[in-house]
Design a protein around this motif. Structure first.
Motif, PDB file in Angstrom:
ATOM      1  N   MET A   1      75.814  56.314  39.648  1.00  0.00           N
ATOM      2  CA  MET A   1      75.011  57.300  38.962  1.00  0.00           C
ATOM      3  C   MET A   1      75.951  58.275  38.251  1.00  0.00           C
ATOM      4  SD  MET A   1      72.115  59.984  40.391  1.00  0.00           S
ATOM      5  CE  MET A   1      72.764  60.078  42.012  1.00  0.00           C
ATOM      6  N   LYS A   2      75.527  58.721  37.088  1.00  0.00           N
ATOM      7  CA  LYS A   2      76.259  59.740  36.346  1.00  0.00           C
ATOM      8  C   LYS A   2      75.489  61.046  36.428  1.00  0.00           C
ATOM      9  CE  LYS A   2      78.531  56.565  33.287  1.00  0.00           C
ATOM     10  NZ  LYS A   2      78.772  56.095  31.949  1.00  0.00           N
ATOM     11  N   ILE A   3      76.226  62.108  36.722  1.00  0.00           N
ATOM     12  CA  ILE A   3      75.616  63.429  36.861  1.00  0.00           C
ATOM     13  C   ILE A   3      76.275  64.349  35.848  1.00  0.00           C
ATOM     14  CG2 ILE A   3      75.247  65.381  38.403  1.00  0.00           C
ATOM     15  CD1 ILE A   3      75.395  63.265  40.709  1.00  0.00           C
ATOM     16  N   VAL A   4      75.444  65.020  35.060  1.00  0.00           N
ATOM     17  CA  VAL A   4      75.935  65.917  34.020  1.00  0.00           C
ATOM     18  C   VAL A   4      75.435  67.321  34.321  1.00  0.00           C
ATOM     19  CG1 VAL A   4      76.010  66.413  31.545  1.00  0.00           C
ATOM     20  CG2 VAL A   4      75.837  64.038  32.333  1.00  0.00           C
ATOM     21  N   PHE A   5      76.374  68.253  34.489  1.00  0.00           N
ATOM     22  CA  PHE A   5      76.023  69.657  34.679  1.00  0.00           C
ATOM     23  C   PHE A   5      76.062  70.332  33.317  1.00  0.00           C
ATOM     24  CE2 PHE A   5      77.810  68.902  39.019  1.00  0.00           C
ATOM     25  CZ  PHE A   5      76.634  69.140  39.713  1.00  0.00           C
ATOM     26  N   ALA A  60      80.979  58.747  47.020  1.00  0.00           N
ATOM     27  CA  ALA A  60      79.883  57.784  46.903  1.00  0.00           C
ATOM     28  C   ALA A  60      79.917  57.010  45.585  1.00  0.00           C
ATOM     29  CB  ALA A  60      78.544  58.505  47.043  1.00  0.00           C
ATOM     30  N   GLY A  61      80.858  57.364  44.709  1.00  0.00           N
ATOM     31  CA  GLY A  61      80.980  56.677  43.426  1.00  0.00           C
ATOM     32  C   GLY A  61      80.226  57.322  42.284  1.00  0.00           C
ATOM     33  N   ASN A  62      79.588  58.471  42.530  1.00  0.00           N
ATOM     34  CA  ASN A  62      78.912  59.198  41.457  1.00  0.00           C
ATOM     35  C   ASN A  62      79.951  59.792  40.516  1.00  0.00           C
ATOM     36  OD1 ASN A  62      76.293  58.804  42.591  1.00  0.00           O
ATOM     37  ND2 ASN A  62      76.748  60.424  44.053  1.00  0.00           N
ATOM     38  N   VAL A  63      79.681  59.726  39.231  1.00  0.00           N
ATOM     39  CA  VAL A  63      80.602  60.232  38.219  1.00  0.00           C
ATOM     40  C   VAL A  63      80.051  61.549  37.688  1.00  0.00           C
ATOM     41  CG1 VAL A  63      81.736  59.714  36.031  1.00  0.00           C
ATOM     42  CG2 VAL A  63      81.198  57.863  37.606  1.00  0.00           C
ATOM     43  N   ILE A  90      68.234  53.253  28.164  1.00  0.00           N
ATOM     44  CA  ILE A  90      69.401  53.426  29.027  1.00  0.00           C
ATOM     45  C   ILE A  90      69.092  52.847  30.397  1.00  0.00           C
ATOM     46  CG2 ILE A  90      70.907  55.134  30.109  1.00  0.00           C
ATOM     47  CD1 ILE A  90      70.309  56.914  27.631  1.00  0.00           C
ATOM     48  N   LYS A  91      69.939  51.954  30.846  1.00  0.00           N
ATOM     49  CA  LYS A  91      69.712  51.241  32.109  1.00  0.00           C
ATOM     50  C   LYS A  91      70.263  52.001  33.318  1.00  0.00           C
ATOM     51  CE  LYS A  91      68.219  47.403  30.046  1.00  0.00           C
ATOM     52  NZ  LYS A  91      67.241  47.830  29.116  1.00  0.00           N
ATOM     53  N   GLU A  92      71.418  52.638  33.143  1.00  0.00           N
ATOM     54  CA  GLU A  92      72.027  53.320  34.285  1.00  0.00           C
ATOM     55  C   GLU A  92      71.344  54.661  34.550  1.00  0.00           C
ATOM     56  OE1 GLU A  92      76.115  54.530  33.558  1.00  0.00           O
ATOM     57  OE2 GLU A  92      75.706  54.324  31.443  1.00  0.00           O
ATOM     58  N   LYS A  93      71.479  55.131  35.770  1.00  0.00           N
ATOM     59  CA  LYS A  93      70.847  56.392  36.147  1.00  0.00           C
ATOM     60  C   LYS A  93      71.767  57.547  35.763  1.00  0.00           C
ATOM     61  CE  LYS A  93      68.411  58.832  39.679  1.00  0.00           C
ATOM     62  NZ  LYS A  93      67.793  58.808  40.976  1.00  0.00           N
ATOM     63  N   ILE A  94      71.246  58.430  34.923  1.00  0.00           N
ATOM     64  CA  ILE A  94      71.966  59.629  34.495  1.00  0.00           C
ATOM     65  C   ILE A  94      71.066  60.820  34.793  1.00  0.00           C
ATOM     66  CG2 ILE A  94      73.016  60.861  32.569  1.00  0.00           C
ATOM     67  CD1 ILE A  94      73.438  58.118  31.219  1.00  0.00           C
ATOM     68  N   VAL A  95      71.617  61.798  35.511  1.00  0.00           N
ATOM     69  CA  VAL A  95      70.843  62.975  35.910  1.00  0.00           C
ATOM     70  C   VAL A  95      71.477  64.207  35.278  1.00  0.00           C
ATOM     71  CG1 VAL A  95      70.011  64.341  37.857  1.00  0.00           C
ATOM     72  CG2 VAL A  95      70.269  61.867  38.099  1.00  0.00           C
ATOM     73  N   LEU A  96      70.663  65.063  34.683  1.00  0.00           N
ATOM     74  CA  LEU A  96      71.137  66.306  34.082  1.00  0.00           C
ATOM     75  C   LEU A  96      70.688  67.482  34.935  1.00  0.00           C
ATOM     76  CD1 LEU A  96      71.225  64.278  31.669  1.00  0.00           C
ATOM     77  CD2 LEU A  96      70.710  66.197  30.215  1.00  0.00           C
ATOM     78  N   TYR A  97      71.611  68.420  35.185  1.00  0.00           N
ATOM     79  CA  TYR A  97      71.300  69.651  35.924  1.00  0.00           C
ATOM     80  C   TYR A  97      71.692  70.844  35.062  1.00  0.00           C
ATOM     81  CZ  TYR A  97      70.893  66.895  40.199  1.00  0.00           C
ATOM     82  OH  TYR A  97      70.511  65.982  41.136  1.00  0.00           O
ATOM     83  N   ASP A  98      70.766  71.747  34.881  1.00  0.00           N
ATOM     84  CA  ASP A  98      71.032  72.980  34.144  1.00  0.00           C
ATOM     85  C   ASP A  98      71.543  74.022  35.136  1.00  0.00           C
ATOM     86  OD1 ASP A  98      71.069  75.240  32.575  1.00  0.00           O
ATOM     87  OD2 ASP A  98      68.921  75.240  32.152  1.00  0.00           O
TER      88      ASP A  98
END
Length: 138
Positions: A1-5, A60-63, A90-98
């Motif tokens: 999973m990719k996490i973008v702050f 856990a491998g989260n980017v 988009i197939k992969e899970k990408i989560v955005l957090y403000d």
């Protein structure tokens, strides 16, 4: 999973939170020097929104990434991003957090008005903000 702050410039609260998530910063005791030594913290190139930084991976491998989104973090997260996901399939899970709520509005305006030219000084104000006012990591 990719996490973008998302934060205003992508180099303040978002970098600190990503550093906690990746293990760069220990949540037990954070010192001023620890935050100042973070990669991309108070980056002098980031005085305008739009810069994307890769911060690392957790166990856990989260980017983790940070993105400067200006005052549009909420719009990007709730309106633009869902539509982009539909359009781009988009197939992969990408989560955005403000995480703009962790930033100081006064310091954001100071950065905007100075166009980042005071960054050598304001980075210490940002560290003070995170360690003593917001008490991140305590």
């Amino acid at each position: 999973m990719k996490i973008v702050f998302l934060d205003h410039f992508g180099c303040f609260a978002s970098v600190v939170l990503a550093a906690y998530c990746t293990g760069i910063l220990s949540p037990k005791a954070v010192k001023t020097k620890d935050i100042l030594d973070l990669p991309y913290f108070a980056d002098v190139e980031s005085w305008q929104p739009g810069k994307l930084y890769f911060l690392g991976k957790d166990q856990a491998g989260n980017v983790y990434y940070t993105l400067g989104a200006g005052f549009y973090s909420n719009l990007i997260k709730n309106v633009v991003w869902p539509d982009l996901k539909k359009l781009g399939e988009i197939k992969e899970k990408i989560v955005l957090y403000d995480v703009n709520s962790l930033n100081s509005l006064f310091l954001i305006y100071l950065e905007i008005l100075s166009k980042g030219k005071l960054r050598k000084i304001t980075k210490y104000l940002w560290v003070y903000w995170f360690t003593y006012v917001k008490k991140i990591g305590q």
